[in-house]
Design a protein around this motif. Structure first.
Motif, PDB file in Angstrom:
ATOM      1  N   LYS A  48       0.831  -1.206   0.000  1.00 44.47           N
ATOM      2  CA  LYS A  48       0.000   0.000   0.000  1.00 44.47           C
ATOM      3  C   LYS A  48       0.867   1.259   0.000  1.00 44.47           C
ATOM      4  CE  LYS A  48      -3.800   2.401   2.304  1.00 44.47           C
ATOM      5  NZ  LYS A  48      -3.181   3.735   2.042  1.00 44.47           N
ATOM      6  N   VAL A  49       1.904   1.256   0.829  1.00 42.20           N
ATOM      7  CA  VAL A  49       2.796   2.419   0.867  1.00 42.20           C
ATOM      8  C   VAL A  49       3.468   2.616  -0.486  1.00 42.20           C
ATOM      9  CG1 VAL A  49       4.937   3.337   1.888  1.00 42.20           C
ATOM     10  CG2 VAL A  49       3.189   2.311   3.348  1.00 42.20           C
ATOM     11  N   ILE A  50       3.872   1.521  -1.104  1.00 38.62           N
ATOM     12  CA  ILE A  50       4.507   1.611  -2.421  1.00 38.62           C
ATOM     13  C   ILE A  50       3.535   2.158  -3.464  1.00 38.62           C
ATOM     14  CG2 ILE A  50       5.419   0.227  -4.341  1.00 38.62           C
ATOM     15  CD1 ILE A  50       6.707  -1.588  -2.211  1.00 38.62           C
ATOM     16  N   GLN A  51       2.314   1.637  -3.466  1.00 41.50           N
ATOM     17  CA  GLN A  51       1.329   2.098  -4.441  1.00 41.50           C
ATOM     18  C   GLN A  51       0.941   3.558  -4.202  1.00 41.50           C
ATOM     19  OE1 GLN A  51       0.700   0.366  -7.145  1.00 41.50           O
ATOM     20  NE2 GLN A  51       2.079  -1.181  -6.269  1.00 41.50           N
ATOM     21  N   ASP A  52       0.816   3.929  -2.933  1.00 46.28           N
ATOM     22  CA  ASP A  52       0.497   5.333  -2.622  1.00 46.28           C
ATOM     23  C   ASP A  52       1.614   6.257  -3.094  1.00 46.28           C
ATOM     24  OD1 ASP A  52      -1.861   4.534  -1.511  1.00 46.28           O
ATOM     25  OD2 ASP A  52      -1.238   4.807   0.578  1.00 46.28           O
ATOM     26  N   TYR A  53       2.850   5.796  -2.930  1.00 48.90           N
ATOM     27  CA  TYR A  53       3.988   6.597  -3.398  1.00 48.90           C
ATOM     28  C   TYR A  53       3.947   6.731  -4.918  1.00 48.90           C
ATOM     29  CZ  TYR A  53       8.736   7.704  -4.904  1.00 48.90           C
ATOM     30  OH  TYR A  53       9.825   8.272  -5.519  1.00 48.90           O
ATOM     31  N   ASN A  54       3.703   5.629  -5.596  1.00 50.49           N
ATOM     32  CA  ASN A  54       3.669   5.672  -7.066  1.00 50.49           C
ATOM     33  C   ASN A  54       2.598   6.624  -7.567  1.00 50.49           C
ATOM     34  OD1 ASN A  54       5.772   3.837  -7.322  1.00 50.49           O
ATOM     35  ND2 ASN A  54       4.420   2.064  -7.541  1.00 50.49           N
ATOM     36  N   GLU A  55       1.472   6.663  -6.857  1.00 52.25           N
ATOM     37  CA  GLU A  55       0.372   7.542  -7.268  1.00 52.25           C
ATOM     38  C   GLU A  55       0.617   9.003  -6.893  1.00 52.25           C
ATOM     39  OE1 GLU A  55      -3.103   5.855  -5.529  1.00 52.25           O
ATOM     40  OE2 GLU A  55      -2.978   3.991  -6.700  1.00 52.25           O
ATOM     41  N   SER A  56       1.548   9.221  -5.962  1.00 59.62           N
ATOM     42  CA  SER A  56       1.796  10.579  -5.476  1.00 59.62           C
ATOM     43  C   SER A  56       2.739  11.378  -6.380  1.00 59.62           C
ATOM     44  CB  SER A  56       2.390  10.538  -4.063  1.00 59.62           C
ATOM     45  OG  SER A  56       3.745  10.091  -4.086  1.00 59.62           O
ATOM     46  N   GLN A  57       3.425  10.698  -7.294  1.00 57.64           N
ATOM     47  CA  GLN A  57       4.392  11.378  -8.161  1.00 57.64           C
ATOM     48  C   GLN A  57       4.579  10.546  -9.437  1.00 57.64           C
ATOM     49  OE1 GLN A  57       7.743   9.651  -8.459  1.00 57.64           O
ATOM     50  NE2 GLN A  57       6.409   8.064  -7.544  1.00 57.64           N
ATOM     51  N   ASP A  58       5.211  11.135 -10.418  1.00 57.11           N
ATOM     52  CA  ASP A  58       5.405  10.406 -11.671  1.00 57.11           C
ATOM     53  C   ASP A  58       6.872  10.334 -12.086  1.00 57.11           C
ATOM     54  OD1 ASP A  58       5.853  13.007 -12.432  1.00 57.11           O
ATOM     55  OD2 ASP A  58       4.070  13.154 -13.716  1.00 57.11           O
ATOM     56  N   ALA A  59       7.780  10.611 -11.151  1.00 51.54           N
ATOM     57  CA  ALA A  59       9.206  10.555 -11.475  1.00 51.54           C
ATOM     58  C   ALA A  59       9.753   9.136 -11.410  1.00 51.54           C
ATOM     59  CB  ALA A  59       9.996  11.471 -10.546  1.00 51.54           C
ATOM     60  N   TYR A  60       9.207   8.337 -10.481  1.00 55.37           N
ATOM     61  CA  TYR A  60       9.730   6.988 -10.264  1.00 55.37           C
ATOM     62  C   TYR A  60       8.587   5.984 -10.118  1.00 55.37           C
ATOM     63  CZ  TYR A  60      13.711   9.907  -8.953  1.00 55.37           C
ATOM     64  OH  TYR A  60      14.704  10.858  -8.938  1.00 55.37           O
ATOM     65  N   GLU A  61       8.871   4.751 -10.504  1.00 57.55           N
ATOM     66  CA  GLU A  61       7.915   3.657 -10.333  1.00 57.55           C
ATOM     67  C   GLU A  61       8.585   2.579  -9.482  1.00 57.55           C
ATOM     68  OE1 GLU A  61       4.258   1.600 -10.963  1.00 57.55           O
ATOM     69  OE2 GLU A  61       4.855   3.664 -11.458  1.00 57.55           O
ATOM     70  N   VAL A  62       8.012   2.341  -8.288  1.00 54.15           N
ATOM     71  CA  VAL A  62       8.585   1.380  -7.349  1.00 54.15           C
ATOM     72  C   VAL A  62       7.846   0.048  -7.457  1.00 54.15           C
ATOM     73  CG1 VAL A  62       9.043   0.869  -4.920  1.00 54.15           C
ATOM     74  CG2 VAL A  62       9.305   3.201  -5.769  1.00 54.15           C
ATOM     75  N   THR A  63       8.591  -1.037  -7.529  1.00 49.42           N
ATOM     76  CA  THR A  63       8.020  -2.381  -7.467  1.00 49.42           C
ATOM     77  C   THR A  63       8.766  -3.164  -6.397  1.00 49.42           C
ATOM     78  OG1 THR A  63       9.510  -3.175  -9.210  1.00 49.42           O
ATOM     79  CG2 THR A  63       7.319  -2.428  -9.893  1.00 49.42           C
ATOM     80  N   ALA A  64       8.134  -4.216  -5.874  1.00 51.60           N
ATOM     81  CA  ALA A  64       8.738  -4.999  -4.790  1.00 51.60           C
ATOM     82  C   ALA A  64       8.700  -6.479  -5.104  1.00 51.60           C
ATOM     83  CB  ALA A  64       8.004  -4.727  -3.479  1.00 51.60           C
TER      84      ALA A  64
END
Length: 411
Positions: free
Chosen positions: A61-77
C-alpha cells in the motif's frame, strides 16, 4: 550501472563461501525484478523477506500510494523468503539483478556493508531523531549505510490473572523473577518461557540476560557471561522453564502463553496483533525484562539499504516518503513494530497501550554487533546457550568454548 555490476560480482564471490543463517519463511512472491544494466533509471526495485500477509499488504500500500503521489519513479517490490534471502542476493549479484533497495534484518547489515554493496548515505539522509541503537545497526566505520525501517525489542509478558491468583507482584529483578516463576509453576503451567533454539533467534533471546550483567557480546567467558548462562540453567533445573524451549521459536512460545501453558514469557511486540485477535479474553500485560545489574534488551527489526550503483536518487526519494510520519505509523501498526524515529515513537501509541513498555524498553536496547562477522559470533553464543539449556555442557565450559571462538573472530 557498471559499478553496480562490478560490486555484484564481488558480492557473489564472497557469498559463495556462505555466510548468514536465519529463520525460515514460507514460499511466495510478488511482481518486480532487480535492476540490470541499461534499465530505465526511473524504476526502483525493492527486495524484502517479510512473510506475513498483513506485512506484505501494508508495504504494498505504501509503495502504491507513493507511485500515485508522483510520476518521477515507479517502485516495485519482490518477496524473497528469509531462508533464501542471502542466497538470492548472491544469485542476483552474479546475474547483475540486484534491487535498488533491500529491506534486511538489522544484525545482517554490517556484513553486507563491509562488502561495499551499500550506498554511503552519510549526509544524504537525516537520522538525528532516530534511536541510537537503530542507527548503530546500519553504521559501519562511522558511515551510515542504511535507514532504520522499524524497531522492536524484547520485554516480559505476564498473565495477570495467574500473577494475582498466586499473590505475586510484577518481578523487576532476576531473584524476583525466579521466585515469581516458581510460584506460578504447576503441573500444567510453566512459570516462564523464552525461545532458546540454536540460531540467531536463540541469540536474540539470550543476549539481554548477558548484557544485564554488564558483560558485552564478546565477553562470554567472564563473570557476567557465566552468570547469565548459570541463570538460564537454573530456570530449567528448577522446573520453572521447560527444556522444550530449546525447540520453541518465538511464535511457539507465544502459542504456549495464549494457551495458558506458560504464565510469563519473553517476547516481542510483533506478537501483540496476533494475541489480540486469537486470545481477546486473555488478561495479560507487559513489563521490562527483569534485571541483574542493569536493564537490557536487544534491538530487532529491519533496515532499508540502498544498493550502491543503483538508482540512488529514486531510492532516496522513496525513503523520504516511506519514513514520513503518516507512512511510518501505518507500517508500524501493521507490523506490530515501534518507529525507529524517536519523535514518532513517543506519540505512536495511546496511553495504556501494551506497546508502551516496549517504547520504554527501547531506552535500554543494544544492537547485535554491529560487526561484519556477527553471524559467527552469534553462532558461538547460541551454541553455548543451547548446550547449557540442554545440559550438554556446564556454564563454565560452554562460556570458555564460546570465548575461544569469539576471540578467534574479533581479536
Amino acid at each position: 550501472m557498471k559499478l553496480k555490476k562490478a560490486l555484484a560480482m564481488g558480492l557473489a564471490t564472497v557469498m559463495a563461501v556462505g555466510m548468514l543463517a536465519g529463520c525460515g519463511g514460507s514460499d511466495g512472491s510478488s511482481e518486480g525484478d532487480g535492476s540490470s544494466e541499461g534499465e530505465a533509471s526511473k524504476d526502483v526495485t525493492i527486495w524484502y523477506y517479510m512473510e506475513t500477509e498483513g506485512h506484505q499488504v501494508a508495504l504494498d500500500k505504501v509503495i502504491q500510494d507513493y507511485n500515485e503521489s508522483q510520476d518521477a519513479y515507479e517502485v516495485t517490490a519482490k518477496y524473497v523468503p528469509f531462508a533464501d534471502f542471502k542466497k538470492q542476493l548472491s544469485i542476483g549479484a552474479s546475474a547483475n539483478e540486484l534491487p535498488d533497495i533491500a529491506i534486511l534484518d538489522s544484525p545482517d547489515h554490517a556484513s553486507y556493508a563491509s562488502m561495499g554493496i551499500f550506498e554511503d548515505l552519510t549526509g544524504k539522509f537525516d537520522v538525528d531523531n532516530y534511536y541510537e541503537g537503530t542507527v548503530n545497526s546500519c553504521t559501519l566505520d562511522d558511515k551510515l549505510y542504511g535507514v532504520p525501517f522499524g524497531a522492536n525489542c524484547l520485554a516480559l509478558y505476564y498473565n495477570e490473572d495467574m500473577l494475582n491468583a498466586a499473590g505475586c507482584s510484577v518481578p523487576t529483578t532476576w531473584d524476583e523473577l525466579m521466585d515469581t516463576a516458581k510460584a506460578l509453576t504447576t503441573d500444567s503451567v510453566s512459570g516462564l518461557a523464552f525461545c532458546s533454539v540454536q540460531n540467531e533467534e536463540g541469540t536474540f533471546n539470550f543476549v539481554p540476560w548477558l548484557w544485564s550483567t554488564g558483560a558485552s557480546s564478546y565477553e562470554m567467558d567472564s563473570e557476567g557471561g557465566i552468570k547469565a548462562l548459570t541463570f538460564a540453567k537454573e530456570l530449567v533445573d528448577s522446573g520453572v522453564m521447560s527444556k522444550e524451549c530449546t525447540n520453541w521459536t518465538q511464535g511457539d512460545v507465544m502459542n504456549q502463553f495464549i494457551s495458558g501453558n506458560v504464565a510469563m514469557m519473553v517476547n516481542g511486540p510483533w506478537q501483540i496483533p496476533t494475541m489480540q485477535e486469537e486470545a481477546p479474553d486473555l488478561n495479560w500485560k507487559v513489563t521490562l525484562i527483569p534485571k541483574d545489574s542493569e536493564y537490557a534488551s536487544v534491538l530487532g527489526g529491519e533496515n532499508y539499504a540502498v544498493i550502491k550503483g543503483g538508482n540512488t536518487e529514486g531510492a532516496l526519494d522513496f525513503l523520504q516518503y516511506a519514513t514520513a510520519e503518516d507512512q511510518v505509523k501505518f507500517l508500524m501498526d501493521a507490523f506490530g513494530y515501534i518507529s525507529a524515529d524517536q519523535t514518532i515513537a513517543e506519540n505512536q501509541f495511546e496511553e495504556g497501550s501494551p506497546y508502551e513498555p516496549f517504547v520504554e524498553e527501547l531506552q535500554y536496547v543494544q544492537a547485535r554487533g554491529p560487526l561484519a562477522e556477527w553471524p559467527s559470533v552469534s553462532d558461538a553464543i547460541s551454541l553455548a546457550f543451547n548446550e547449557v539449556m540442554t545440559g550438554a555442557s556446564t556454564p563454565e565450559d560452554a562460556a570458555a568454548k564460546a570465548q575461544e571462538t569469539i576471540d578467534g573472530i574479533v581479536k
